[in-house]
Design an enzyme around this catalytic site. Structure first.
Site, PDB file in Angstrom:
ATOM      1  N   PHE A 354      48.077  68.763  39.986  1.00 60.01           N
ATOM      2  CA  PHE A 354      48.115  67.299  40.078  1.00 60.01           C
ATOM      3  C   PHE A 354      49.276  66.685  39.302  1.00 60.01           C
ATOM      4  CE2 PHE A 354      43.746  68.959  39.288  1.00 60.01           C
ATOM      5  CZ  PHE A 354      43.422  69.155  40.609  1.00 60.01           C
ATOM      6  N   CYS A 355      50.427  67.340  39.313  1.00 55.49           N
ATOM      7  CA  CYS A 355      51.605  66.838  38.575  1.00 55.49           C
ATOM      8  C   CYS A 355      51.285  66.620  37.102  1.00 55.49           C
ATOM      9  CB  CYS A 355      52.148  65.548  39.177  1.00 55.49           C
ATOM     10  SG  CYS A 355      52.772  65.732  40.823  1.00 55.49           S
TER      11      CYS A 355
END
Ligand code: PLP
Length: 423
Positions: A354-355
């Site tokens: 998720f970055c």
């Protein structure tokens, strides 16, 4: 679905991007009659569009309780661009030799990487549940002895949904003669934000957020902060719309926000954001918060019964969180599970890191040595999790379908692994 049947799509990936409100799409249609270039024409439509664009800043400021006497609302593309813009401006303005930025162990890459090449960056650590440690914030201020320029912290994590005590952090920052930026990407769609009065020690100095995460597509983001810093420094993007006067050897910059919005402004993005804010306010942010929190409670209570589910939040301490649930299923890779949910039941979730790789690595207990070894492996085999993120339109019935599907998968793992490959 993979068997050719048509099913109603379920979207549990709202932390990435939300679908548009119907009201937003309708307003885009209505506004098309007035759509024209901003600040560039004397034609009636151009004037009407420009007036709407300029006045819109009041609506945005009201939404987050910013003070337009002292603050400016700058339109950008998204949170990432807002934070990059601020990091560029602050790097031109390193006051009193302050060159340290305190980020945290739980940031999205967009609130970590933009600071790295311009400042000394250190990270406030997290506790065993993955929540921010304020004692470490205090310790870091002691360590850097007056050198900290800014604390940059997410309002709510896009991995765990944990909300940070931003006003308490602001107080600590201000007591130490530093400022605070709140990454509001996951906060703005889920609850009230109060930047507050500049006279208050709890005041939020800078705020960034993205409209596409709050039911308003069309590519607009927001950066809010004190006018002074933007007026005192040259803009990072330069070009049309940013100047008052220019010759080959002279530039007189326009005042902010114009000087910080180079090129033709994105009026449709602003129309969409203003309408989404009106709709969110009509629904009521308190109501929305309660509804989403009930959805999470319900999902957790049902998912806890499924064998082999591991949560990366403390499922019995669901306070101060936005509507996000990170988890894994024992014996099944996160990418495979996300694919099965999509192909077998039409359920969209997010998987991976998720970055926010450093945060996810910590929550998964992966050591730096292991990450070193994994650097050579293909991306698809990287560790990760599955993330559910609810929007205000999701339903209990959709959660029931998810839970039923997860139960079925956990009891038929081998069959699914044979069908899809083990990854
Ligand atoms: C906490 C957080 N910060 C920043 C961002 C970046 O937002 P954008 O992609 O809109 O720039 C995201 C996106 O998921 C996020 O969740």
């Amino acid at each position: 679905m993979i068997n050719g049947e048509i099913t109603k799509a379920i979207n549990f990936d709202n932390a990435a991007t939300t679908p548009p409100f119907v009201s937003v799409v309708e307003e885009i249609n209505n506004f098309s009659k007035w759509y024209s270039s901003i600040h560039r024409g004397t034609g009636f439509k151009s004037q009407a569009s420009s007036k709407f664009y300029d006045n819109s800043r009041e609506k945005i400021a009201d939404f987050v309780h910013a003070d337009l006497e002292k603050d400016v609302v700058i339109y950008t593309k998204n949170t990432t661009e807002s934070i990059n813009m601020l990091s560029n401006i602050l790097s031109k303005n390193k006051m009193n030799n302050k060159n340290v930025i305190l980020s945290t162990d739980m940031e999205h890459h967009s609130n970590d990487l933009p600071w790295r090449e311009k400042f000394v960056v250190d990270y406030i650590s997290i506790d065993i549940d993955g929540r921010l440690r304020l004692d470490d914030l205090n310790a870091k201020f002691k360590k850097y002895k007056g050198k900290v320029l800014l604390v940059t912290v997410t309002g709510a994590s896009n991995v765990t949904g944990y909300k940070n005590p931003i006003h308490e952090i602001a107080k600590i920052a201000h007591e130490n003669d530093a400022e605070i930026l709140v990454d509001g990407a996951q906060l703005a769609p889920h609850g009230k934000i109060h930047m507050g009065s500049h006279d208050s020690i709890h005041h939020i100095d800078y705020l960034a957020f993205s409209a596409h995460k709050m039911y308003a597509p069309f590519g607009i983001g927001v950066l809010i902060g004190p006018k002074k810093i933007f007026n005192d420094n040259s803009p990072d993007f330069q070009g049309g719309g940013t100047i008052e006067l220019v010759t080959h050897d002279y530039i007189k910059w326009a005042d902010t926000p114009d000087k910080n919005e180079a090129g033709t402004p994105n009026i449709m993005g602003v129309v969409a954001l203003v309408e989404s804010i009106k709709t969110l306010e009509n629904i009521g942010m308190n109501y929305l918060e309660k509804y989403e929190s009930n959805l999470v409670e319900y999902a957790l209570s049902q998912m806890k019964r499924i064998p082999g589910i591991k949560f990366y939040i403390n499922p019995v301490n669901n306070v101060d969180r936005v509507s996000i649930i990170p988890f894994n299923m024992e014996g099944i890779n996160h990418l495979l599970l996300a694919n099965i949910l999509s192909k077998e039941a039409g359920i969209a979730v997010r998987n991976g890191c998720f970055c926010a790789q450093p945060y996810v690595q910590r929550l998964l207990n992966i050591s730096l040595e292991e990450m070193e070894m994994r650097k050579k492996e293909p991306k698809s085999s990287h560790p990760g999790m599955v993330r559910l993120s609810f929007g205000l339109y999701n339903t209990y019935n959709e959660i029931d379908i998810l839970v039923k599907t997860l139960s079925y998968i956990t009891h038929n793992k081998k069959a699914y692994i044979d069908k899809y490959g083990s990854l």
